[in-house]
Design a protein around this motif. Structure first.
Motif, PDB file in Angstrom:
ATOM      1  N   SER A  21       9.884  -6.433   0.931  1.00 59.49           N
ATOM      2  CA  SER A  21       9.979  -7.267   0.189  1.00 59.49           C
ATOM      3  C   SER A  21      10.290  -8.263  -1.228  1.00 59.49           C
ATOM      4  CB  SER A  21       9.728  -9.126   1.471  1.00 59.49           C
ATOM      5  OG  SER A  21       8.320  -9.020   1.808  1.00 59.49           O
ATOM      6  N   TYR A  22       8.711  -7.408  -1.414  1.00 57.78           N
ATOM      7  CA  TYR A  22       8.712  -8.108  -3.171  1.00 57.78           C
ATOM      8  C   TYR A  22       8.747  -7.924  -4.025  1.00 57.78           C
ATOM      9  CZ  TYR A  22       5.172 -10.069  -6.691  1.00 57.78           C
ATOM     10  OH  TYR A  22       4.671 -10.849  -7.301  1.00 57.78           O
ATOM     11  N   ALA A  23       9.371  -6.234  -4.012  1.00 58.78           N
ATOM     12  CA  ALA A  23      10.291  -5.499  -4.458  1.00 58.78           C
ATOM     13  C   ALA A  23      11.955  -5.918  -4.810  1.00 58.78           C
ATOM     14  CB  ALA A  23      10.139  -3.915  -4.590  1.00 58.78           C
ATOM     15  N   ARG A  24      11.927  -5.822  -3.342  1.00 60.64           N
ATOM     16  CA  ARG A  24      13.364  -6.240  -3.416  1.00 60.64           C
ATOM     17  C   ARG A  24      14.385  -6.865  -4.491  1.00 60.64           C
ATOM     18  NH1 ARG A  24      15.182  -7.663   1.234  1.00 60.64           N
ATOM     19  NH2 ARG A  24      14.800  -5.603   2.760  1.00 60.64           N
ATOM     20  N   PRO A  25      13.798  -8.066  -4.640  1.00 59.48           N
ATOM     21  CA  PRO A  25      14.158  -9.139  -6.208  1.00 59.48           C
ATOM     22  C   PRO A  25      14.813  -8.729  -7.565  1.00 59.48           C
ATOM     23  CG  PRO A  25      12.869 -10.155  -4.488  1.00 59.48           C
ATOM     24  CD  PRO A  25      12.853  -8.770  -4.178  1.00 59.48           C
ATOM     25  N   VAL A  26      13.482  -7.569  -7.455  1.00 58.79           N
ATOM     26  CA  VAL A  26      13.022  -7.549  -9.103  1.00 58.79           C
ATOM     27  C   VAL A  26      14.451  -5.824  -8.821  1.00 58.79           C
ATOM     28  CG1 VAL A  26      11.907  -6.055 -10.701  1.00 58.79           C
ATOM     29  CG2 VAL A  26      10.856  -7.403  -8.431  1.00 58.79           C
ATOM     30  N   ALA A  27      14.609  -5.312  -7.890  1.00 51.53           N
ATOM     31  CA  ALA A  27      15.587  -4.390  -7.938  1.00 51.53           C
ATOM     32  C   ALA A  27      17.272  -4.916  -7.960  1.00 51.53           C
ATOM     33  CB  ALA A  27      14.949  -3.609  -6.393  1.00 51.53           C
ATOM     34  N   ALA A  28      17.180  -5.724  -6.891  1.00 54.59           N
ATOM     35  CA  ALA A  28      18.590  -6.514  -7.247  1.00 54.59           C
ATOM     36  C   ALA A  28      18.868  -6.781  -8.160  1.00 54.59           C
ATOM     37  CB  ALA A  28      18.335  -7.450  -6.541  1.00 54.59           C
ATOM     38  N   ILE A  29      18.278  -8.015  -8.842  1.00 55.61           N
ATOM     39  CA  ILE A  29      17.957  -7.866 -10.575  1.00 55.61           C
ATOM     40  C   ILE A  29      18.446  -6.731 -11.412  1.00 55.61           C
ATOM     41  CG2 ILE A  29      17.295  -9.591 -12.472  1.00 55.61           C
ATOM     42  CD1 ILE A  29      15.782 -10.883 -10.235  1.00 55.61           C
ATOM     43  N   PHE A  30      17.832  -6.325 -11.363  1.00 52.87           N
ATOM     44  CA  PHE A  30      17.797  -4.605 -12.336  1.00 52.87           C
ATOM     45  C   PHE A  30      19.027  -3.536 -11.662  1.00 52.87           C
ATOM     46  CE2 PHE A  30      16.784  -0.572 -13.599  1.00 52.87           C
ATOM     47  CZ  PHE A  30      16.611  -0.963 -15.236  1.00 52.87           C
ATOM     48  N   VAL A  31      19.562  -3.646 -11.064  1.00 51.92           N
ATOM     49  CA  VAL A  31      20.528  -3.501 -10.342  1.00 51.92           C
ATOM     50  C   VAL A  31      22.458  -3.935 -10.894  1.00 51.92           C
ATOM     51  CG1 VAL A  31      22.387  -2.119  -8.823  1.00 51.92           C
ATOM     52  CG2 VAL A  31      20.270  -1.790  -8.737  1.00 51.92           C
ATOM     53  N   PHE A  32      22.072  -5.175 -10.687  1.00 52.51           N
ATOM     54  CA  PHE A  32      22.770  -6.468 -10.751  1.00 52.51           C
ATOM     55  C   PHE A  32      23.375  -6.052 -12.776  1.00 52.51           C
ATOM     56  CE2 PHE A  32      24.770 -10.092 -12.752  1.00 52.51           C
ATOM     57  CZ  PHE A  32      25.558 -10.915 -11.961  1.00 52.51           C
ATOM     58  N   ILE A  33      22.019  -6.404 -13.562  1.00 48.40           N
ATOM     59  CA  ILE A  33      22.103  -6.160 -14.681  1.00 48.40           C
ATOM     60  C   ILE A  33      22.302  -4.324 -15.321  1.00 48.40           C
ATOM     61  CG2 ILE A  33      20.234  -6.047 -16.926  1.00 48.40           C
ATOM     62  CD1 ILE A  33      18.914  -8.650 -15.772  1.00 48.40           C
ATOM     63  N   CYS A  34      22.130  -3.411 -14.674  1.00 45.09           N
ATOM     64  CA  CYS A  34      22.261  -2.523 -15.118  1.00 45.09           C
ATOM     65  C   CYS A  34      24.062  -1.930 -15.099  1.00 45.09           C
ATOM     66  CB  CYS A  34      22.130  -1.573 -14.571  1.00 45.09           C
ATOM     67  SG  CYS A  34      20.537  -0.003 -14.592  1.00 45.09           S
ATOM     68  N   LEU A  35      24.497  -2.435 -13.949  1.00 46.70           N
ATOM     69  CA  LEU A  35      25.820  -2.647 -13.023  1.00 46.70           C
ATOM     70  C   LEU A  35      27.379  -3.024 -14.897  1.00 46.70           C
ATOM     71  CD1 LEU A  35      26.299  -3.266  -9.092  1.00 46.70           C
ATOM     72  CD2 LEU A  35      26.540  -1.062 -11.329  1.00 46.70           C
ATOM     73  N   LEU A  36      26.282  -4.618 -14.759  1.00 46.70           N
ATOM     74  CA  LEU A  36      27.145  -5.460 -15.638  1.00 46.70           C
ATOM     75  C   LEU A  36      27.284  -4.824 -17.073  1.00 46.70           C
ATOM     76  CD1 LEU A  36      27.564  -8.767 -15.082  1.00 46.70           C
ATOM     77  CD2 LEU A  36      25.386  -9.493 -16.478  1.00 46.70           C
ATOM     78  N   ILE A  37      25.579  -3.883 -17.514  1.00 45.61           N
ATOM     79  CA  ILE A  37      25.913  -3.248 -19.125  1.00 45.61           C
ATOM     80  C   ILE A  37      27.117  -2.233 -19.181  1.00 45.61           C
ATOM     81  CG2 ILE A  37      24.491  -2.137 -20.640  1.00 45.61           C
ATOM     82  CD1 ILE A  37      22.187  -3.437 -19.278  1.00 45.61           C
TER      83      ILE A  37
ATOM     84  N   ARG B  37      21.532   6.825 -17.523  1.00 48.57           N
ATOM     85  CA  ARG B  37      20.464   8.209 -17.332  1.00 48.57           C
ATOM     86  C   ARG B  37      18.974   6.416 -18.093  1.00 48.57           C
ATOM     87  NH1 ARG B  37      17.495   9.438 -14.604  1.00 48.57           N
ATOM     88  NH2 ARG B  37      16.911  11.184 -13.515  1.00 48.57           N
ATOM     89  N   GLY B  38      18.717   6.548 -18.758  1.00 48.32           N
ATOM     90  CA  GLY B  38      17.609   6.347 -19.532  1.00 48.32           C
ATOM     91  C   GLY B  38      16.991   5.226 -18.801  1.00 48.32           C
ATOM     92  N   MET B  39      17.598   4.483 -18.659  1.00 46.24           N
ATOM     93  CA  MET B  39      17.289   3.490 -17.573  1.00 46.24           C
ATOM     94  C   MET B  39      16.667   3.107 -16.317  1.00 46.24           C
ATOM     95  SD  MET B  39      20.014   0.401 -18.532  1.00 46.24           S
ATOM     96  CE  MET B  39      19.658  -1.156 -18.074  1.00 46.24           C
ATOM     97  N   SER B  40      17.520   4.100 -16.131  1.00 46.59           N
ATOM     98  CA  SER B  40      17.135   4.374 -14.452  1.00 46.59           C
ATOM     99  C   SER B  40      15.996   5.665 -13.945  1.00 46.59           C
ATOM    100  CB  SER B  40      18.322   5.133 -13.747  1.00 46.59           C
ATOM    101  OG  SER B  40      18.876   5.861 -14.296  1.00 46.59           O
ATOM    102  N   GLU B  41      15.181   6.081 -15.514  1.00 50.66           N
ATOM    103  CA  GLU B  41      14.829   6.875 -15.321  1.00 50.66           C
ATOM    104  C   GLU B  41      12.938   6.461 -14.909  1.00 50.66           C
ATOM    105  OE1 GLU B  41      14.816   9.478 -14.910  1.00 50.66           O
ATOM    106  OE2 GLU B  41      12.377  10.256 -14.767  1.00 50.66           O
ATOM    107  N   PHE B  42      12.402   7.000 -13.330  1.00 53.72           N
ATOM    108  CA  PHE B  42      11.153   7.124 -13.049  1.00 53.72           C
ATOM    109  C   PHE B  42      10.485   8.117 -13.244  1.00 53.72           C
ATOM    110  CE2 PHE B  42       8.765   6.726  -9.685  1.00 53.72           C
ATOM    111  CZ  PHE B  42       7.876   6.165  -9.814  1.00 53.72           C
TER     112      PHE B  42
END
Lengths: 352, 262
Positions: free
Chosen positions: B230-246, B198-203
């Motif tokens: 299109s510029y925000a999406r790659p960052v979002a994808a990488i972050f979501v991937f890392i969150c899921l991985l963790i 929840r902390g990691m996803s806080e905005f």
């Protein structure tokens, strides 16, 4: 006295312990007998120090421990549900109190091995307690409690969660422990347990100890219906004894005026009488015999018991009569049937 | 039997819709991002720093508040006292208030005018815009997850085990560390993972106390606002991937531990 419990009082929202006092000698096997909710478990927790008293005192081996910390009382408690630590192995459970005492490792190992061998669980030492049967878990809990060499071992319904075979095994284990000098206080609702284990017994009812003493004396001379019922005596009545000059015999007048001929030394006094259900005869007609008490009545209930059949007969008061199954069949004893009951005046016991 | 099967079919259908609702947008996020875009974005130091900042600030919040939150949970689980329900209600407040409002409240709490702000100032730290502020904002919105899970865990430990431990000679602290904590551990770890996640996803709360340095959720928002999807999406994808991985990793790790204990 080794342990003196003096005028213990403790009030809860819906329940209270009132002026509980008893004492026991070192090496006693003391059983507190009572139904659920009578306060016997609370009393255990008070003695162990888990609950503080409102007033009263607890003296153990000459030392007042009423306000002593639970950790320093040297009293072990064993609960009905075993309360073994589920995240530890058998070995870790038994070693737990020893580690707290900072005993060196080899001594801990020796003591764990000794206790587990004594209790027949040495083959289970590295097992997780979740995999144990009820009897095994109980022995682990017992070994863990004995590891602290308690001055008094408190047992809270230790046999009630076990099946009959395990119960007998553990009963004999407890008897041996006591024979080896372990002082035990054991609370139970089971009369059999009390008779087979105790050398002293106390009956607790609604937070009060109503009778105590040697089991044989307590159960043969119950001072109340409650105590009488515990020992399986159902024909227990309050009565006044007088001498009937017309019949030239002593009679007991029950509360509703019903009269029973009795043979006793007392006269013109009040007390309780008991008539054991196995001493009452049932017949279809009045029989001529030495029995003075002969009453006609109606069978109001019939139910099987371990020993035969129990018949409740209303003759003005309700009498419980125990007969064998074959007698019941022979006399066709069914609800609603009119029959005669008879018993000798010498079968009526007076308790002042 | 026929009716029962029909009912099951309805349950499966409704359940599938919910799962689809969760999986489809995430799947879309990955499918609409090319590997070249991902590769280019990963190469950006700004993105890597932001992801690392997000992870460690959330970790700091989780560890810090575990130390003070777990004893509170133990107390609330094991003691019955006046105002207990009130305290339980207070713990849930961060869940029910808007996180931007929580951010405003925390900003007031750490600003230079506040006692905490002045204390930090005296050792040369300006809390506003500082990673500590990010951790505090993350902790504020996520600590109820840890405390509530720990309360459940401690409540499930039978009092009897604790009583027996005491009668065997354990002090209250020993009982806590050797009986209560190990037995409640599974729930507590779940709570820690939830708090960390929840902390990691806080905005909302973080963006108010610290726009810079930029945690990844803020960066995603910033790139979306300034340059588009299109510029925000790659960052979002990488972050979501890392969150899921963790989180998958942490879940598996705790599951392994539980299995080996049995």
């Amino acid at each position: 006295m080794y342990l003196e419990i003096k005028n213990i009082n403790k009030k809860f929202e819906n329940f209270s312990l009132n002026n509980v006092s008893f004492e026991l000698e070192k090496g006693d096997y003391y059983i507190i007998l009572g139904v659920s909710g009578s306060g016997k478990s609370v009393l255990m927790e008070i003695i162990s120090g888990l609950i503080n008293v409102d007033s009263g005192s607890i003296i153990l081996d000459g030392k007042d421990i009423t306000n002593e910390k639970i950790q320093k009382r040297d009293i072990g408690i064993l609960f009905q549900d075993f309360a073994v630590f589920p995240h530890m192995t058998v070995r870790e459970n038994i070693a737990y109190p020893l580690k707290l005492r900072k005993i060196n490792k080899s001594e801990i190992n020796d003591k764990v091995l000794f206790l587990s061998t004594e209790l027949g669980i040495n083959h289970l030492l590295d097992k997780n307690v979740g995999l144990l049967s009820g009897g095994e878990a109980q022995r682990v809990a017992l070994a863990r409690t004995l590891a602290i060499s308690p001055k008094i071992l408190l047992l809270d319904e230790p046999l009630s969660a076990l099946d009959i075979v395990l119960r007998n095994e553990l009963r004999s284990l407890l008897r041996n422990l006591n024979r080896n000098g372990q002082t035990i206080i054991h609370v139970t609702h089971d009369y059999e347990e009390a008779v087979s284990l105790a050398n002293e017994v106390a009956i607790i009812q609604k937070g009060e100890i109503i009778q105590s003493g040697k089991p044989k004396i307590v159960f043969q001379n119950p001072k109340s219906e409650f105590v009488a019922n515990f020992s399986g005596i159902q024909n227990f009545f309050k009565a006044k004894i007088y001498y009937d000059e017309k019949d030239a015999i002593k009679k007991a007048t029950l509360e509703n005026g019903f009269e029973i001929a009795i043979s006793c030394n007392e006269v013109d006094c009040e007390g309780n009488i008991i008539v054991r259900s196995e001493n009452i005869l049932i017949s279809e007609e009045r029989i001529d015999s030495s029995a003075i008490n002969n009453f006609k009545g109606l069978i109001i209930d019939v139910f099987p018991t371990a020993l035969g059949v129990e018949i409740i007969v209303d003759v003005g008061v309700e009498f419980y009569v125990t007969v064998t199954k074959s007698s019941s069949r022979k006399l066709d004893l069914i609800q609603g049937k009119e029959i005669w009951i008879s018993f000798k005046a010498t079968s009526v016991q007076f308790i002042s | 039997m026929q009716k029962f099967q029909k009912f099951h079919l309805i349950l499966i259908l409704l359940g599938s819709l919910v799962l689809l609702f969760i999986i489809a947008p995430l799947l879309g996020l990955f499918l609409n991002t090319s590997s070249a875009e991902i590769f280019e974005t990963v190469k950006e130091k700004e993105v890597r720093d932001s992801i690392w900042l997000t992870i460690w600030t959330s970790m700091l919040a989780t560890v810090g508040f575990a130390i003070i939150g777990i004893p509170l949970a133990y107390f609330l689980a094991k003691r019955k006292f006046l105002f207990r329900r009130l305290i339980l209600g207070i713990i849930d407040i961060p869940v029910v208030i808007p996180h931007s409002a929580a951010g405003i409240a925390i900003l007031g709490f750490i600003s230079r005018d506040s006692a905490l702000g002045q204390m930090a100032e005296s050792v040369g730290i300006n809390l506003v815009g500082h990673p500590i502020a990010i951790s505090l904002a993350m902790a504020f919105v996520s600590v109820p997850f840890l405390i509530n899970a720990a309360i459940d865990g401690f409540s499930s430990v039978p009092d009897r085990l604790e009583k027996v431990a005491m009668s065997l000679g354990a002090s209250s602290a020993k009982v806590f560390f050797t009986i209560s904590l190990p037995l409640a551990w599974r729930n507590i770890v779940s709570g820690l993972i939830m708090m960390f996640a929840r902390g990691m996803s806080e905005f909302g709360a973080v963006v108010i106390v610290a726009y810079h340095p930029m945690i990844t959720p803020v960066m995603i928002f910033e790139r979306f606002g300034a340059y588009g999807l299109s510029y925000a999406r790659p960052v979002a994808a990488i972050f979501v991937f890392i969150c899921l991985l963790i989180f998958i990793g942490l879940r598996m790790l705790t599951k392994e531990k539980n299995v080996s204990r049995n």
